[in-house]
Design an enzyme around this catalytic site. Structure first.
Site, mmCIF file in Angstrom:
data_model
loop_
_atom_site.group_PDB
_atom_site.id
_atom_site.type_symbol
_atom_site.label_atom_id
_atom_site.label_comp_id
_atom_site.label_asym_id
_atom_site.label_seq_id
_atom_site.Cartn_x
_atom_site.Cartn_y
_atom_site.Cartn_z
ATOM 1 N N HIS A 253 24.958 -44.197 17.118
ATOM 2 C CA HIS A 253 26.555 -44.230 17.066
ATOM 3 C C HIS A 253 27.250 -43.828 15.747
ATOM 4 O O HIS A 253 28.109 -42.936 16.099
ATOM 5 C CB HIS A 253 27.146 -45.628 17.464
ATOM 6 C CG HIS A 253 26.913 -46.017 18.717
ATOM 7 N ND1 HIS A 253 25.514 -46.768 19.203
ATOM 8 C CD2 HIS A 253 27.543 -46.115 19.895
ATOM 9 C CE1 HIS A 253 25.693 -46.941 20.499
ATOM 10 N NE2 HIS A 253 26.907 -46.529 21.053
ATOM 11 N N HIS A 360 27.343 -54.632 19.420
ATOM 12 C CA HIS A 360 27.325 -53.327 19.748
ATOM 13 C C HIS A 360 28.599 -52.517 18.858
ATOM 14 O O HIS A 360 29.278 -51.970 19.367
ATOM 15 C CB HIS A 360 27.686 -53.011 21.461
ATOM 16 C CG HIS A 360 27.338 -51.684 21.830
ATOM 17 N ND1 HIS A 360 26.272 -51.247 22.728
ATOM 18 C CD2 HIS A 360 28.075 -50.668 21.704
ATOM 19 C CE1 HIS A 360 26.406 -50.149 22.960
ATOM 20 N NE2 HIS A 360 27.278 -49.563 22.343
ATOM 21 N N HIS A 438 36.050 -47.713 21.165
ATOM 22 C CA HIS A 438 35.463 -47.068 20.274
ATOM 23 C C HIS A 438 36.151 -46.359 19.131
ATOM 24 O O HIS A 438 37.436 -46.335 19.237
ATOM 25 C CB HIS A 438 34.885 -45.833 20.953
ATOM 26 C CG HIS A 438 33.570 -46.264 21.723
ATOM 27 N ND1 HIS A 438 33.356 -46.745 22.871
ATOM 28 C CD2 HIS A 438 32.288 -46.217 21.779
ATOM 29 C CE1 HIS A 438 32.631 -47.257 23.411
ATOM 30 N NE2 HIS A 438 31.453 -46.878 22.866
#
Length: 571
Positions: A253, A360, A438
């Site tokens: 990520h 996450h 995000h």
């Protein structure tokens, strides 16, 4: 690949009186295509042992709508590459490349014909082309020179997972092949990463999806891949490629450069001792800061900073998420909750407790004003954390936070600073929290942008229609503990712009736009064929300056992010 003697237009700023060498007496050396084996659409025109200076390059556009790429080349780049670096060749095409430079004080100009090969990448039998198709829908005047790097993840390549390192239940088994390429505003491919040179599922240091691409202040590219993180230039020359420090594991990520020349990486740990005495591999819940040498300067363990047993957003993911056994009430301490877990399996699965994907984290930003981190934890929310490991604020729905953290949840307000009224989790004013978001990144304007994916909005169950995503901008007053929503885009576009996962929004000061990539449109549909959308929107408005649609042409492929590439910094 020969020099031609016709007299092309000089690049802007070049001397108008210049020598054009005779074809039979070339002044420079050989032309080497794909000089570092990683970027097949690049080349170097060797200097032939001579010292050249003040070079300019122009790669001519192909066809009526083709985009010509022009850039100056620094003396540093000329010496580093032993000649003139050429970027942006069209694949399977004889490219026309104009160069000018100074040799012994005299301005020289030449045109070269350089063939670049067709795109060659790993494929699955069901796909329709080597790369997704980028379709220009709108490109406003002034944006024609834009270059966009796309970072996609392929569906699993058959036979590509002979090695699967999951002995400790970590995220290493999450091993997708990356598709990474640069397209111009006409949608044409002008660069791609030969992923087979760096990805190999049979090696610990070769597996993993390439993710987190950023262009650094010196124009290079950084990214991470499984157990490694890397820095390369646009010609594919390796600056460094390093294994993660031994205490940590499983990059994905985000990798982020700070103003101090350090790097922030999102990782897990290779060996984590829980209060109940179990050793586990933690999942996407640590941030480390490393220097240019790869030494670890600091780390942030979110298991100790947040609450790994908050499951409210995990519940929106449905049956795939692991919570405490039915009927078991969450306790106040980590140790007490660990005693209640029962036989919940460890590994890269959404679930509560250290050793599962409870956080996450998918984005990091650095706030230089107070030496703090802003993290996007998809399964929890957006959180600002100081170097002292204390939470400064939380941008997320207030449900489920323990008392100490509940006090850090920001209060939504209107433009005059008055608290907003809530009705059943909905604010009639139009304010909304980010959901499974995000890229929570600062804008440089005193605000924060977030890509609000919208999966599980207001804790609703997963549904396949009637959804929306947003690029959203917030103004946060840390002293008062308040948040104001000042702009959003995408809500009105509904399902045709809805990306349940991935995606990015970033303020671009060079054109005063919000750059947005809604990167997983169609991901939850049975066909798994995505048509994703890239936009640049005039700041503070709904005025679209650029829209490109990206058709995946491979079932199961999903976009992760995109970014603007600045050629002026690269060479």
């Amino acid at each position: 690949m020969n020099a031609k003697t016709d007299t092309p237009d000089l690049p802007e700023g070049a001397c108008i009186t210049a020598k054009v060498p005779d074809r039979s007496s070339p002044l420079l050396g050989a032309v080497v295509v794909n000089p570092y084996r990683l970027a097949p659409l690049t080349a170097i025109i060797r200097d032939g042992g001579q010292v050249i200076d003040d070079a300019h390059v122009r790669v001519l556009g192909k066809g009526e709508r083709g985009v010509s790429l022009s850039y100056a080349v620094s003396r540093r780049a000329l010496l580093t590459h032993g000649g003139i670096p050429v970027f942006g060749l069209y694949p399977d095409h004889v490219n026309q490349v104009e160069v000018s430079y100074k040799l012994s004080g005299e301005r020289i100009r030449e045109r070269y014909e350089i063939y670049a090969p067709a795109v060659r990448l790993p494929v699955v039998a069901s796909q329709k082309a080597a790369l997704p198709e980028v379709e220009p829908i709108k490109v406003a005047p002034g944006f024609e020179d834009r270059l966009y790097l796309f970072n996609h993840l392929l569906a699993e390549i058959p036979g590509g997972r002979a090695f699967k390192w999951n002995a400790l239940g970590g995220a290493a088994e999450w091993d997708q092949v990356g598709n990474n390429w640069i397209a111009d505003s006409n949608g044409d491919v002008r660069w791609y990463l030969d992923i087979e040179q760096i990805h190999d599922s049979n090696r610990k240091d070769g597996l993993g999806g390439t993710m987190g691409f950023q262009q650094t202040r010196d124009g290079k590219l950084i990214w991470g891949q499984g157990q490694t993180y890397s820095k390369y230039d646009l010609l594919g020359r390796r600056i460094w490629q390093r294994n993660l420090p031994e205490k940590f594991a499983d990059f994905s990520h985000e990798i982020r450069e700070t103003p101090h020349g350090t790097y922030l990486l999102r990782v897990g740990t290779s060996d984590y001792l829980r209060p109940d005495g179990k050793h586990v591999r933690s999942i996407r819940d640590h941030i480390i800061e490393v220097d240019e040498n790869g030494d670890v300067l600091e780390f942030w363990d979110l298991n100790q900073i947040l609450d790994p047993y908050r499951s409210e957003l995990l519940d929106t993911l449905g049956k795939a998420a692991l919570r405490l056994p039915e009927g078991v009430q969450k306790q106040d301490s980590l140790a007490a909750n660990e005693l209640l877990e029962g036989e919940l399996p460890f590994g890269d699965t959404p679930g509560v407790g250290t050793g599962r994907n409870w956080a996450h984290v998918n984005a990091i930003d650095y706030d230089a004003s107070d030496d703090s981190l802003i993290i996007s934890a998809r399964h929890q929310g957006v959180v600002k954390i100081g170097r002292d490991k204390q939470v400064k604020w939380i941008l997320a729905a207030p449900q489920g936070w323990p008392e100490a953290l509940r006090a850090k949840v920001l209060q939504p307000v209107d433009a005059s600073g008055q608290p907003l009224r809530e009705e059943g989790g909905v604010y009639p004013s139009g304010f909304d929290w980010p959901w499974t978001q995000h890229t929570a990144w600062l804008t440089g304007k005193g605000t924060l942008t977030v890509f609000d994916n919208g999966w599980g909005r207001n804790f609703a169950p997963t549904r396949l229609q009637g959804n929306h995503s947003r690029a959203v901008e917030y103004r946060i007053d840390e002293a008062r503990g308040t948040v104001e929503q000042v702009w959003e885009y995408g809500k009105e576009r509904g399902d045709e712009w809805y990306s349940p996962v991935t995606s990015v929004v970033e303020y671009r000061a060079d054109r005063d736009t919000q750059f947005i990539y809604s990167a997983s449109v169609g991901f939850l549909t049975p066909e798994k064929l995505t048509t994703t959308v890239l936009n640049e929107v005039k700041y503070g408005s709904q005025e679209v300056q650029v829209e490109l649609k990206v058709h995946s042409r491979q079932p199961g492929s999903v976009g992760y992010r995109a970014l603007v590439i600045d050629l002026a910094r690269a060479f």
